[in-house]
Motif scaffolding. Sequence first.
Motif, PDB file in Angstrom:
ATOM      1  N   ILE A 166       0.817  -1.209   0.000  1.00  0.00           N
ATOM      2  CA  ILE A 166       0.000   0.000   0.000  1.00  0.00           C
ATOM      3  C   ILE A 166       0.855   1.265   0.000  1.00  0.00           C
ATOM      4  O   ILE A 166       0.335   2.358   0.069  1.00  0.00           O
ATOM      5  N   GLU A 167       2.155   1.106  -0.074  1.00  0.00           N
ATOM      6  CA  GLU A 167       3.105   2.198  -0.191  1.00  0.00           C
ATOM      7  C   GLU A 167       3.065   3.174   0.982  1.00  0.00           C
ATOM      8  O   GLU A 167       3.108   4.384   0.799  1.00  0.00           O
ATOM      9  N   TYR A 168       2.955   2.665   2.192  1.00  0.00           N
ATOM     10  CA  TYR A 168       3.019   3.486   3.386  1.00  0.00           C
ATOM     11  C   TYR A 168       4.065   2.901   4.310  1.00  0.00           C
ATOM     12  O   TYR A 168       4.295   1.694   4.328  1.00  0.00           O
ATOM     13  N   GLU A 169       4.673   3.762   5.084  1.00  0.00           N
ATOM     14  CA  GLU A 169       5.600   3.288   6.103  1.00  0.00           C
ATOM     15  C   GLU A 169       5.535   4.208   7.295  1.00  0.00           C
ATOM     16  O   GLU A 169       5.065   5.345   7.208  1.00  0.00           O
ATOM     17  N   ILE A 170       5.976   3.693   8.410  1.00  0.00           N
ATOM     18  CA  ILE A 170       6.047   4.473   9.632  1.00  0.00           C
ATOM     19  C   ILE A 170       7.498   4.471  10.086  1.00  0.00           C
ATOM     20  O   ILE A 170       8.160   3.439  10.068  1.00  0.00           O
ATOM     21  N   ILE A 171       7.998   5.637  10.443  1.00  0.00           N
ATOM     22  CA  ILE A 171       9.366   5.772  10.926  1.00  0.00           C
ATOM     23  C   ILE A 171       9.297   6.413  12.303  1.00  0.00           C
ATOM     24  O   ILE A 171       8.744   7.505  12.456  1.00  0.00           O
ATOM     25  N   ILE A 172       9.838   5.727  13.289  1.00  0.00           N
ATOM     26  CA  ILE A 172       9.835   6.214  14.666  1.00  0.00           C
ATOM     27  C   ILE A 172      11.273   6.454  15.080  1.00  0.00           C
ATOM     28  O   ILE A 172      12.090   5.538  15.047  1.00  0.00           O
ATOM     29  N   ILE A 173      11.565   7.682  15.483  1.00  0.00           N
ATOM     30  CA  ILE A 173      12.911   8.037  15.929  1.00  0.00           C
ATOM     31  C   ILE A 173      12.807   8.412  17.402  1.00  0.00           C
ATOM     32  O   ILE A 173      12.349   9.502  17.745  1.00  0.00           O
ATOM     33  N   ASN A 225       0.588  12.157   9.676  1.00  0.00           N
ATOM     34  CA  ASN A 225      -0.331  12.085   8.539  1.00  0.00           C
ATOM     35  C   ASN A 225      -1.007  10.711   8.543  1.00  0.00           C
ATOM     36  O   ASN A 225      -0.552   9.782   7.901  1.00  0.00           O
ATOM     37  N   TYR A 226      -2.100  10.618   9.280  1.00  0.00           N
ATOM     38  CA  TYR A 226      -2.828   9.353   9.426  1.00  0.00           C
ATOM     39  C   TYR A 226      -4.261   9.578   8.968  1.00  0.00           C
ATOM     40  O   TYR A 226      -4.985  10.388   9.527  1.00  0.00           O
ATOM     41  N   ASN A 227      -4.670   8.876   7.934  1.00  0.00           N
ATOM     42  CA  ASN A 227      -5.998   9.022   7.368  1.00  0.00           C
ATOM     43  C   ASN A 227      -6.855   7.838   7.791  1.00  0.00           C
ATOM     44  O   ASN A 227      -6.512   6.687   7.510  1.00  0.00           O
ATOM     45  N   SER A 228      -7.970   8.116   8.423  1.00  0.00           N
ATOM     46  CA  SER A 228      -8.825   7.039   8.927  1.00  0.00           C
ATOM     47  C   SER A 228      -9.464   6.208   7.813  1.00  0.00           C
ATOM     48  O   SER A 228      -9.954   5.116   8.061  1.00  0.00           O
ATOM     49  N   TYR A 229      -9.437   6.704   6.581  1.00  0.00           N
ATOM     50  CA  TYR A 229     -10.023   5.975   5.465  1.00  0.00           C
ATOM     51  C   TYR A 229      -9.010   5.100   4.724  1.00  0.00           C
ATOM     52  O   TYR A 229      -9.358   4.409   3.778  1.00  0.00           O
ATOM     53  N   THR A 230      -7.765   5.141   5.162  1.00  0.00           N
ATOM     54  CA  THR A 230      -6.718   4.336   4.528  1.00  0.00           C
ATOM     55  C   THR A 230      -6.461   3.090   5.363  1.00  0.00           C
ATOM     56  O   THR A 230      -6.340   3.177   6.580  1.00  0.00           O
ATOM     57  N   TYR A 282      -3.862   0.923   6.493  1.00  0.00           N
ATOM     58  CA  TYR A 282      -2.402   0.865   6.586  1.00  0.00           C
ATOM     59  C   TYR A 282      -1.901  -0.543   6.866  1.00  0.00           C
ATOM     60  O   TYR A 282      -0.711  -0.792   6.820  1.00  0.00           O
ATOM     61  N   GLY A 283      -2.797  -1.435   7.203  1.00  0.00           N
ATOM     62  CA  GLY A 283      -2.404  -2.792   7.543  1.00  0.00           C
ATOM     63  C   GLY A 283      -2.137  -2.924   9.028  1.00  0.00           C
ATOM     64  O   GLY A 283      -2.055  -1.951   9.772  1.00  0.00           O
ATOM     65  N   TYR A 284      -2.011  -4.157   9.457  1.00  0.00           N
ATOM     66  CA  TYR A 284      -1.861  -4.432  10.883  1.00  0.00           C
ATOM     67  C   TYR A 284      -0.547  -3.892  11.438  1.00  0.00           C
ATOM     68  O   TYR A 284      -0.522  -3.251  12.483  1.00  0.00           O
ATOM     69  N   GLU A 285       0.554  -4.136  10.760  1.00  0.00           N
ATOM     70  CA  GLU A 285       1.875  -3.800  11.305  1.00  0.00           C
ATOM     71  C   GLU A 285       2.042  -2.303  11.541  1.00  0.00           C
ATOM     72  O   GLU A 285       2.548  -1.885  12.578  1.00  0.00           O
ATOM     73  N   VAL A 286       1.637  -1.483  10.590  1.00  0.00           N
ATOM     74  CA  VAL A 286       1.752  -0.027  10.756  1.00  0.00           C
ATOM     75  C   VAL A 286       0.888   0.427  11.932  1.00  0.00           C
ATOM     76  O   VAL A 286       1.336   1.197  12.789  1.00  0.00           O
TER      77      VAL A 286
END
Length: 157
Positions: free
Chosen positions: A48-55, A109-114, A116-120
């Motif tokens: 789905i071409e999304y990722e989360i980066i936590i620093i 940038n989190y859209n409730s209509y997208t 993102y899958g379980y992991e994200v």
Amino acid sequence: MRHYLYITALVFGLLFSCNSNKEVVAKDQHNDKPKLESDTIRIANDEIEYEIIIIDPGFTSWFNSYAKPRGFYTQSYLEARNIFWVTEWNRRVIMSSQYDPSLYEMQINYNSYTNYGYEVNYMLYNYLVYFQLTNKQRLGGFPPEFKYEETQRTLEY
């Protein structure tokens, strides 16, 4: 086109990241389980071409010690918490005169209509629980909870 969800908590990060031991959990392309690399966590969902980066230097240690295992929560549970907490987070970013701008540096940038899958959703949820507990912040609604040895710890005000 790849979209990114960035979460940075530089309260401790800017002060200590130069000298900290670096460990990262990154999602392996062939395995749903993260692998250890440095103090930045990158979870990608190429489908789905999304990722989360936590620093955040403390998150990896906290996550490995206290996070519930994958599958403990349903995706709908995680999404419900994430939508609520991210909305409040973003409100605090905008209202920087009322909230510590070093805690709330940039919007998520989190859209409730997208989907993102379980992991994200799982990693975002765990980061928001960690953030609230370690920074004594409450993003409202649902108090963050986790098992701490034999006792239940919740954020109380």
